[in-house]
Motif scaffolding. Structure first.
Motif, PDB file in Angstrom:
ATOM      1  N   GLU A 143       0.843  -1.150   0.025  1.00  0.00           N
ATOM      2  CA  GLU A 143       0.025  -0.042  -0.161  1.00  0.00           C
ATOM      3  C   GLU A 143       0.939   1.412   0.038  1.00  0.00           C
ATOM      4  O   GLU A 143       0.416   2.333  -0.665  1.00  0.00           O
ATOM      5  N   LEU A 144       1.869   1.289   0.822  1.00  0.00           N
ATOM      6  CA  LEU A 144       2.598   2.672   1.117  1.00  0.00           C
ATOM      7  C   LEU A 144       3.887   2.552   0.059  1.00  0.00           C
ATOM      8  O   LEU A 144       4.602   3.851   0.134  1.00  0.00           O
ATOM      9  N   ALA A 145       4.284   1.732  -0.613  1.00  0.00           N
ATOM     10  CA  ALA A 145       5.499   1.851  -1.375  1.00  0.00           C
ATOM     11  C   ALA A 145       6.799   2.404  -0.874  1.00  0.00           C
ATOM     12  O   ALA A 145       7.160   3.159  -1.393  1.00  0.00           O
ATOM     13  N   PRO A 146       7.229   1.519   0.270  1.00  0.00           N
ATOM     14  CA  PRO A 146       8.348   2.306   0.773  1.00  0.00           C
ATOM     15  C   PRO A 146       9.717   2.132   0.081  1.00  0.00           C
ATOM     16  O   PRO A 146       9.922   1.015  -0.934  1.00  0.00           O
ATOM     17  N   ASP A 147      10.708   3.010   0.150  1.00  0.00           N
ATOM     18  CA  ASP A 147      12.098   2.551  -0.632  1.00  0.00           C
ATOM     19  C   ASP A 147      12.600   1.486   0.342  1.00  0.00           C
ATOM     20  O   ASP A 147      13.382   0.634  -0.193  1.00  0.00           O
ATOM     21  N   VAL A 148      12.458   1.475   1.715  1.00  0.00           N
ATOM     22  CA  VAL A 148      13.363   0.506   2.458  1.00  0.00           C
ATOM     23  C   VAL A 148      12.249  -0.026   3.486  1.00  0.00           C
ATOM     24  O   VAL A 148      11.505   0.949   4.252  1.00  0.00           O
ATOM     25  N   VAL A 149      12.110  -1.307   3.980  1.00  0.00           N
ATOM     26  CA  VAL A 149      11.466  -1.876   5.244  1.00  0.00           C
ATOM     27  C   VAL A 149      12.550  -1.971   6.107  1.00  0.00           C
ATOM     28  O   VAL A 149      13.416  -3.069   5.852  1.00  0.00           O
ATOM     29  N   VAL A 150      12.320  -1.614   7.471  1.00  0.00           N
ATOM     30  CA  VAL A 150      13.395  -2.128   8.567  1.00  0.00           C
ATOM     31  C   VAL A 150      12.587  -3.257   9.029  1.00  0.00           C
ATOM     32  O   VAL A 150      11.458  -3.004   9.661  1.00  0.00           O
ATOM     33  N   MET A 151      13.119  -4.484   9.096  1.00  0.00           N
ATOM     34  CA  MET A 151      12.076  -5.636   9.314  1.00  0.00           C
ATOM     35  C   MET A 151      12.938  -6.617  10.569  1.00  0.00           C
ATOM     36  O   MET A 151      14.138  -6.636  10.678  1.00  0.00           O
ATOM     37  N   ASP A 152      12.009  -6.554  11.974  1.00  0.00           N
ATOM     38  CA  ASP A 152      12.366  -7.491  12.685  1.00  0.00           C
ATOM     39  C   ASP A 152      12.050  -8.948  12.077  1.00  0.00           C
ATOM     40  O   ASP A 152      11.479  -9.261  11.303  1.00  0.00           O
TER      41      ASP A 152
END
Length: 212
Positions: free
Chosen positions: A44-53
């Protein structure tokens, strides 16, 4: 840079959102508390980076990473976790993560890593980087097993499930009781956070298990 923050601990997630949002030229477009919510938010948000746990409810971070990268290859995933075992590191990289940091990383290291993965580079925490280099220097990248949360026996049984074997057939092949196999299969479903056999088979085959 548009960033999505994913972590199931509210206090840590809120602190991370605040820290990242304060970085220059970074916009935190959203956050999520589990892997499935992360997959939906990324779409939905189309991020450039996902910071993932990695260790999260509903859908773990490795499977969430795999789905996000499959659906949005232009989005980079930067793992930020407490898990520092080799199995977790290599499973995350196999899933498509471009970076792997431990939660002891300071704000500057996180900032540099965000910029690096957004630019297509691969980054690791210093202690992990030396282990990754040593691993590949040994010439054994094929030895990395998927689903590090599973035991060796559980992974073996998942592979047989993905090949289409019933519990009774698995019990016969591995010389185990039917009850033991049922318990192992139940544990696998719980650890993979799947609702049933079909979903487990799909995940297993995506990870390369179940091949004839």
């Amino acid at each position: 840079m548009r960033v999505l923050v994913v972590d199931d601990h509210p206090l840590y997630r809120d602190g991370l959102v605040t820290a990242i949002a304060a970085m220059p030229e970074v916009d935190v477009v959203g956050d999520a508390a589990d892997g499935l919510a992360a997959v939906r938010a990324a779409a939905e948000l189309a991020p450039d980076v996902v910071v993932m746990d990695l260790h999260m409810p509903v859908l773990n971070g490795i499977e969430a990473t795999r789905r996000i990268v499959s659906e949005r290859p232009e989005t980079a995933v930067l793992v930020l976790t407490m898990l520092d075992g080799d199995d977790s590191v290599f499973a995350a990289m196999r899933a498509g993560a471009r970076g792997y940091l431990l939660k002891g990383a300071d704000r500057e290291e996180i900032r540099r890593s965000l910029q690096a993965v957004a630019n297509g580079e691969v980054v690791f925490s210093s202690g992990i980087a030396s282990r990754v280099l040593a691993f590949f220097a040994a010439g054994s990248p094929a030895a990395v097993a998927p689903f590090p949360e599973l035991t060796e026996r559980e992974r073996e049984i998942l592979d047989l499930v993905a090949r289409g074997l019933t519990n009774a057939e698995i019990a016969q092949r591995l010389v185990l009781s039917s009850k033991t196999v049922r318990n192992h299969v139940s544990n696998v479903f719980t650890k993979l956070q799947v609702a049933g056999r079909a979903e487990a088979v799909a995940q297993a085959r995506d990870a390369g298990l179940g091949a004839p």
